[in-house]
Design a protein around this motif. Structure first.
Motif, PDB file in Angstrom:
ATOM      1  N   THR A 197       0.832  -1.207   0.000  1.00 31.81           N
ATOM      2  CA  THR A 197       0.000   0.000   0.000  1.00 31.81           C
ATOM      3  C   THR A 197       0.869   1.261   0.000  1.00 31.81           C
ATOM      4  O   THR A 197       0.480   2.264  -0.600  1.00 31.81           O
ATOM      5  CB  THR A 197      -0.971   0.018   1.196  1.00 31.81           C
ATOM      6  N   LEU A 198       2.033   1.206   0.650  1.00 28.12           N
ATOM      7  CA  LEU A 198       2.925   2.368   0.632  1.00 28.12           C
ATOM      8  C   LEU A 198       3.404   2.673  -0.777  1.00 28.12           C
ATOM      9  O   LEU A 198       3.479   3.833  -1.186  1.00 28.12           O
ATOM     10  CB  LEU A 198       4.117   2.145   1.569  1.00 28.12           C
ATOM     11  N   ASP A 223      -8.957  14.299  -9.814  1.00 29.32           N
ATOM     12  CA  ASP A 223      -9.075  14.241  -8.351  1.00 29.32           C
ATOM     13  C   ASP A 223      -8.527  12.913  -7.832  1.00 29.32           C
ATOM     14  O   ASP A 223      -8.149  12.035  -8.604  1.00 29.32           O
ATOM     15  CB  ASP A 223     -10.514  14.483  -7.900  1.00 29.32           C
ATOM     16  N   ASP A 224      -8.480  12.779  -6.507  1.00 28.08           N
ATOM     17  CA  ASP A 224      -7.924  11.577  -5.884  1.00 28.08           C
ATOM     18  C   ASP A 224      -8.613  10.311  -6.363  1.00 28.08           C
ATOM     19  O   ASP A 224      -7.960   9.306  -6.651  1.00 28.08           O
ATOM     20  CB  ASP A 224      -8.027  11.660  -4.361  1.00 28.08           C
ATOM     21  N   ASP A 225      -9.947  10.332  -6.431  1.00 23.90           N
ATOM     22  CA  ASP A 225     -10.681   9.135  -6.852  1.00 23.90           C
ATOM     23  C   ASP A 225     -10.281   8.709  -8.259  1.00 23.90           C
ATOM     24  O   ASP A 225     -10.108   7.516  -8.530  1.00 23.90           O
ATOM     25  CB  ASP A 225     -12.189   9.375  -6.791  1.00 23.90           C
ATOM     26  N   ASP A 226     -10.141   9.673  -9.163  1.00 25.24           N
ATOM     27  CA  ASP A 226      -9.728   9.349 -10.536  1.00 25.24           C
ATOM     28  C   ASP A 226      -8.338   8.723 -10.551  1.00 25.24           C
ATOM     29  O   ASP A 226      -8.091   7.751 -11.267  1.00 25.24           O
ATOM     30  CB  ASP A 226      -9.711  10.598 -11.415  1.00 25.24           C
ATOM     31  N   ARG A 227      -7.436   9.288  -9.758  1.00 25.28           N
ATOM     32  CA  ARG A 227      -6.067   8.769  -9.740  1.00 25.28           C
ATOM     33  C   ARG A 227      -6.007   7.373  -9.114  1.00 25.28           C
ATOM     34  O   ARG A 227      -5.270   6.512  -9.599  1.00 25.28           O
ATOM     35  CB  ARG A 227      -5.138   9.751  -9.037  1.00 25.28           C
ATOM     36  N   TYR A 228      -6.774   7.121  -8.072  1.00 21.15           N
ATOM     37  CA  TYR A 228      -6.806   5.758  -7.516  1.00 21.15           C
ATOM     38  C   TYR A 228      -7.362   4.773  -8.539  1.00 21.15           C
ATOM     39  O   TYR A 228      -6.884   3.638  -8.640  1.00 21.15           O
ATOM     40  CB  TYR A 228      -7.629   5.691  -6.226  1.00 21.15           C
ATOM     41  N   ALA A 229      -8.346   5.180  -9.294  1.00 22.48           N
ATOM     42  CA  ALA A 229      -8.925   4.293 -10.308  1.00 22.48           C
ATOM     43  C   ALA A 229      -7.926   3.962 -11.415  1.00 22.48           C
ATOM     44  O   ALA A 229      -8.077   2.966 -12.113  1.00 22.48           O
ATOM     45  CB  ALA A 229     -10.181   4.922 -10.895  1.00 22.48           C
ATOM     46  N   MET A 230      -6.898   4.784 -11.560  1.00 24.64           N
ATOM     47  CA  MET A 230      -5.860   4.538 -12.561  1.00 24.64           C
ATOM     48  C   MET A 230      -4.828   3.520 -12.076  1.00 24.64           C
ATOM     49  O   MET A 230      -4.022   3.037 -12.870  1.00 24.64           O
ATOM     50  CB  MET A 230      -5.132   5.847 -12.896  1.00 24.64           C
ATOM     51  N   LEU A 231      -4.839   3.208 -10.789  1.00 21.74           N
ATOM     52  CA  LEU A 231      -3.838   2.321 -10.193  1.00 21.74           C
ATOM     53  C   LEU A 231      -4.305   0.879 -10.124  1.00 21.74           C
ATOM     54  O   LEU A 231      -5.490   0.600 -10.004  1.00 21.74           O
ATOM     55  CB  LEU A 231      -3.537   2.758  -8.755  1.00 21.74           C
ATOM     56  N   GLY A 232      -3.345  -0.010 -10.161  1.00 28.19           N
ATOM     57  CA  GLY A 232      -3.587  -1.415  -9.908  1.00 28.19           C
ATOM     58  C   GLY A 232      -2.396  -1.991  -9.163  1.00 28.19           C
ATOM     59  O   GLY A 232      -1.292  -1.446  -9.234  1.00 28.19           O
ATOM     60  N   VAL A 233      -2.609  -3.058  -8.432  1.00 29.62           N
ATOM     61  CA  VAL A 233      -1.532  -3.717  -7.691  1.00 29.62           C
ATOM     62  C   VAL A 233      -1.516  -5.201  -8.032  1.00 29.62           C
ATOM     63  O   VAL A 233      -2.556  -5.806  -8.276  1.00 29.62           O
ATOM     64  CB  VAL A 233      -1.684  -3.514  -6.165  1.00 29.62           C
ATOM     65  N   THR A 234      -0.310  -5.768  -8.049  1.00 28.12           N
ATOM     66  CA  THR A 234      -0.138  -7.182  -8.356  1.00 28.12           C
ATOM     67  C   THR A 234       0.924  -7.776  -7.436  1.00 28.12           C
ATOM     68  O   THR A 234       2.094  -7.864  -7.788  1.00 28.12           O
ATOM     69  CB  THR A 234       0.280  -7.377  -9.839  1.00 28.12           C
ATOM     70  N   ALA A 280      -5.873 -10.203   2.244  1.00 30.43           N
ATOM     71  CA  ALA A 280      -7.173  -9.695   2.700  1.00 30.43           C
ATOM     72  C   ALA A 280      -7.093  -8.203   3.004  1.00 30.43           C
ATOM     73  O   ALA A 280      -7.988  -7.432   2.632  1.00 30.43           O
ATOM     74  CB  ALA A 280      -7.637 -10.465   3.935  1.00 30.43           C
ATOM     75  N   TYR A 281      -6.014  -7.786   3.664  1.00 29.18           N
ATOM     76  CA  TYR A 281      -5.830  -6.361   3.952  1.00 29.18           C
ATOM     77  C   TYR A 281      -5.743  -5.561   2.655  1.00 29.18           C
ATOM     78  O   TYR A 281      -6.389  -4.517   2.507  1.00 29.18           O
ATOM     79  CB  TYR A 281      -4.563  -6.138   4.788  1.00 29.18           C
ATOM     80  N   LEU A 282      -4.951  -6.054   1.712  1.00 31.74           N
ATOM     81  CA  LEU A 282      -4.780  -5.361   0.436  1.00 31.74           C
ATOM     82  C   LEU A 282      -6.108  -5.234  -0.311  1.00 31.74           C
ATOM     83  O   LEU A 282      -6.424  -4.173  -0.850  1.00 31.74           O
ATOM     84  CB  LEU A 282      -3.754  -6.090  -0.424  1.00 31.74           C
ATOM     85  N   LEU A 283      -6.888  -6.299  -0.338  1.00 35.53           N
ATOM     86  CA  LEU A 283      -8.186  -6.246  -1.024  1.00 35.53           C
ATOM     87  C   LEU A 283      -9.115  -5.226  -0.377  1.00 35.53           C
ATOM     88  O   LEU A 283      -9.796  -4.470  -1.072  1.00 35.53           O
ATOM     89  CB  LEU A 283      -8.844  -7.627  -1.028  1.00 35.53           C
ATOM     90  N   GLY A 324     -10.349  -1.778  -2.179  1.00 35.23           N
ATOM     91  CA  GLY A 324     -11.775  -1.484  -2.300  1.00 35.23           C
ATOM     92  C   GLY A 324     -12.125  -0.116  -1.735  1.00 35.23           C
ATOM     93  O   GLY A 324     -12.907   0.631  -2.333  1.00 35.23           O
ATOM     94  N   GLN A 325     -11.539   0.226  -0.596  1.00 36.51           N
ATOM     95  CA  GLN A 325     -11.790   1.539   0.007  1.00 36.51           C
ATOM     96  C   GLN A 325     -11.295   2.670  -0.888  1.00 36.51           C
ATOM     97  O   GLN A 325     -11.933   3.715  -0.989  1.00 36.51           O
ATOM     98  CB  GLN A 325     -11.090   1.658   1.361  1.00 36.51           C
ATOM     99  N   LYS A 326     -10.154   2.458  -1.525  1.00 40.79           N
ATOM    100  CA  LYS A 326      -9.553   3.492  -2.362  1.00 40.79           C
ATOM    101  C   LYS A 326     -10.119   3.512  -3.773  1.00 40.79           C
ATOM    102  O   LYS A 326      -9.946   4.483  -4.494  1.00 40.79           O
ATOM    103  CB  LYS A 326      -8.028   3.311  -2.436  1.00 40.79           C
ATOM    104  N   GLY A 327     -10.772   2.427  -4.181  1.00 43.50           N
ATOM    105  CA  GLY A 327     -11.321   2.358  -5.540  1.00 43.50           C
ATOM    106  C   GLY A 327     -10.268   2.087  -6.598  1.00 43.50           C
ATOM    107  O   GLY A 327     -10.352   2.605  -7.713  1.00 43.50           O
ATOM    108  N   LEU A 328      -9.258   1.254  -6.258  1.00 44.14           N
ATOM    109  CA  LEU A 328      -8.226   0.930  -7.235  1.00 44.14           C
ATOM    110  C   LEU A 328      -8.830   0.297  -8.479  1.00 44.14           C
ATOM    111  O   LEU A 328      -9.846  -0.401  -8.400  1.00 44.14           O
ATOM    112  CB  LEU A 328      -7.185  -0.022  -6.636  1.00 44.14           C
ATOM    113  N   GLY A 329      -8.162   0.489  -9.590  1.00 42.52           N
ATOM    114  CA  GLY A 329      -8.635  -0.032 -10.861  1.00 42.52           C
ATOM    115  C   GLY A 329      -8.624  -1.546 -10.932  1.00 42.52           C
ATOM    116  O   GLY A 329      -9.485  -2.156 -11.556  1.00 42.52           O
ATOM    117  N   PHE A 330      -7.623  -2.179 -10.296  1.00 38.02           N
ATOM    118  CA  PHE A 330      -7.583  -3.639 -10.273  1.00 38.02           C
ATOM    119  C   PHE A 330      -6.662  -4.146  -9.176  1.00 38.02           C
ATOM    120  O   PHE A 330      -5.768  -3.440  -8.718  1.00 38.02           O
ATOM    121  CB  PHE A 330      -7.166  -4.233 -11.621  1.00 38.02           C
TER     122      PHE A 330
END
Length: 91
Positions: free
Chosen positions: A2-3, A20-31, A49-52, A56-62
């Motif tokens: 998450t960091l 805005d922040d929501d748009d930028r979080y939606a542009m991110l994904g983690v693997t 589980a923590y990452l998921l 979800g709270q941040k609205g990541l793209g994937f």
């Protein structure tokens, strides 16, 4: 994990300052790589589980998991192998 995602989110603000922040979080994904990884870390089920939840709270793209085929319970001795996660588990 998450960091690192938060650092990239901050970088995106310099690239797309009009978003805005929501748009930028939606542009991110983690693997993350499940189980023992080749850099010395271990992604546990609690970490996943923590990452998921965080994603979800941040609205990541994937959220994807690297080498999910390794999640089979074999080689539960903590070793790194392409065929197993190194984590003891029940099936």
């Amino acid at each position: 994990m998450t960091l690192a995602a938060e650092a990239v989110h901050a970088d995106l603000a310099t690239v797309w300052p009009d978003r805005d922040d929501d748009d930028r979080y939606a542009m991110l994904g983690v693997t993350p790589m499940i189980g023992v990884n080749d850099t010395g870390g271990t992604t546990t089920t609690a970490d996943a589980a923590y990452l998921l939840g965080w994603a979800g709270q941040k609205g990541l793209g994937f959220v994807r998991f690297w080498s999910v085929n390794r999640d089979n319970g074999d080689c539960g001795d903590g070793s790194v192998d392409a065929a197993c996660s190194g984590i003891t588990q029940t099936r």
